[in-house]
Design an enzyme around this catalytic site. Structure first.
Site, PDB file in Angstrom:
ATOM      1  N   HIS A   1       0.841  -1.198   0.000  1.00  9.55           N
ATOM      2  CA  HIS A   1       0.000   0.000   0.000  1.00  9.55           C
ATOM      3  C   HIS A   1       0.876   1.248   0.000  1.00  9.55           C
ATOM      4  CE1 HIS A   1      -3.506  -2.500   1.781  1.00  9.55           C
ATOM      5  NE2 HIS A   1      -3.636  -2.368   0.475  1.00  9.55           N
TER       6      HIS A   1
ATOM      7  N   GLU B   1       1.749   3.396   3.057  1.00  8.44           N
ATOM      8  CA  GLU B   1       2.375   2.608   4.120  1.00  8.44           C
ATOM      9  C   GLU B   1       3.871   2.421   3.818  1.00  8.44           C
ATOM     10  OE1 GLU B   1      -0.079  -0.901   4.673  1.00  8.44           O
ATOM     11  OE2 GLU B   1      -1.903   0.303   4.741  1.00  8.44           O
TER      12      GLU B   1
ATOM     13  N   HIS C   1       2.498  -4.170   6.837  1.00  7.20           N
ATOM     14  CA  HIS C   1       1.584  -3.060   6.568  1.00  7.20           C
ATOM     15  C   HIS C   1       1.595  -2.132   7.785  1.00  7.20           C
ATOM     16  CE1 HIS C   1      -0.693  -4.739   2.989  1.00  7.20           C
ATOM     17  NE2 HIS C   1      -0.016  -5.800   3.387  1.00  7.20           N
TER      18      HIS C   1
ATOM     19  N   GLU D   1       0.740  -5.505  11.060  1.00  7.61           N
ATOM     20  CA  GLU D   1       0.270  -4.115  11.028  1.00  7.61           C
ATOM     21  C   GLU D   1       1.109  -3.291  12.014  1.00  7.61           C
ATOM     22  OE1 GLU D   1      -1.880  -2.922   8.965  1.00  7.61           O
ATOM     23  OE2 GLU D   1      -3.078  -4.614   8.254  1.00  7.61           O
TER      24      GLU D   1
END
Length: 294
Positions: free
Chosen positions: A61, A64, A205, A264
């Site tokens: 992404h 990110e 991420h 994450e």
């Protein structure tokens, strides 16, 4: 924390770092495994000569991009430890080198990263602005340059995501494309797995300070053991199932029934600020080392 880069981590910085690694360490191998929509190279870094094949990736992404910075910081520290024969997180780096063949793709989505950090530099400026609702503010952009979310591109529950995602056409985020694996960056990553047959995969991420490790009950028992280890060393919460499909980790678990994780990093609103990088790197480093252990 001398390995950290306290500036927005764009494609040019990646090129600087990987060239420095190549020139400094003969055991670090670099491969161009494909190209993005706009022709930027997608790079794989390989370190190690062991039987266990482990893969890390970052910046699926665009906003990110700090995940690329954290991964390159780890690669630099790991390579230096190997060269010096030092320990890392109390573990012999040379033992890790001999037991693992590590693959890292630090920037899956270089076009998107460039857009978020440096703004428009594309031949398709008007198309990108149109996708972005007429705005030239790209900090919320997650997709590739064609407005497709690369982590919604894999043929595992893709139809579910296609049906329920709000964007029905290219968008800054969440549009899964017209079909699975329509985008070159997503294809490159699928082909890499098919070619290399990794034993473990970690996709980095942001945000949430947690990680996901299950999909459709296809994850092996080993995944639970690794999840408990990652939780212990990072302080991040281990989450087995979430209502999400079509991601790289989901596809890996479904197709190969091997341990796959979506990590994450950090907390807050993407793109996360560089002030979080030291804490994010500590978690990255601990999880990466833990992933290289038996």
């Amino acid at each position: 924390m001398s390995f950290l880069c306290f500036r927005p981590y764009d494609f040019q910085q990646l090129l600087i770092d990987i060239n420095q690694l190549k020139n400094s360490y003969s055991f670090v191998r670099l491969y161009e495994i494909g190209k993005s929509v706009e022709g930027r190279s997608i790079w794989e870094i390989k370190i190690g000569e062991g039987k266990r094949k482990v893969h890390f990736n970052g910046s699926f992404h665009a906003n990110e991009w700090i995940t690329s910075s954290a991964l390159l910081s780890f690669v630099k520290e790991y390579a230096e430890a190997i060269a010096k024969g030092d320990v890392i997180e109390g573990i012999s780096s040379q033992l890790l080198f001999s037991e693992n063949s590590l693959s890292i793709v630090p920037m899956v989505n270089p076009d998107g990263v460039e857009l978020v950090i440096n703004g428009l530099s594309t031949k398709n400026e008007q198309q990108v602005i149109s996708i972005n609702g007429g705005s030239t503010e790209f900090s919320g952009w997650k997709a590739n340059i064609r407005g497709v979310d690369l982590n919604n591109q894999y043929p595992v529950g893709w139809e579910i995501e296609k049906e329920r995602k709000e964007p029905k056409s290219p968008a800054p985020r969440d549009y899964p494309g017209d079909r699975p694996l329509s985008e070159p960056e997503a294809i490159v990553m699928a082909e890499l797995q098919i070619r290399e047959q990794f034993d473990r995969v970690l996709a980095f991420h942001t945000q949430g300070a947690e990680f996901y490790w299950g999909y459709n009950n296809k994850e092996p028992e080993e995944s639970k053991c690794l999840a408990e280890r990652f939780e212990r060393v990072s302080g991040y919460e281990a989450v087995r199932f979430i209502d999400s499909h079509a991601g790289f980790k989901d596809w890996f678990i479904q197709e190969y029934e091997q341990p796959g994780f979506t990590i994450e990093l950090g907390k807050g609103c993407n793109p996360l600020p560089l002030t979080q990088l030291p804490a994010m790197y500590q978690a990255t480093r601990s999880i990466c080392i833990a992933a290289l252990l038996e």
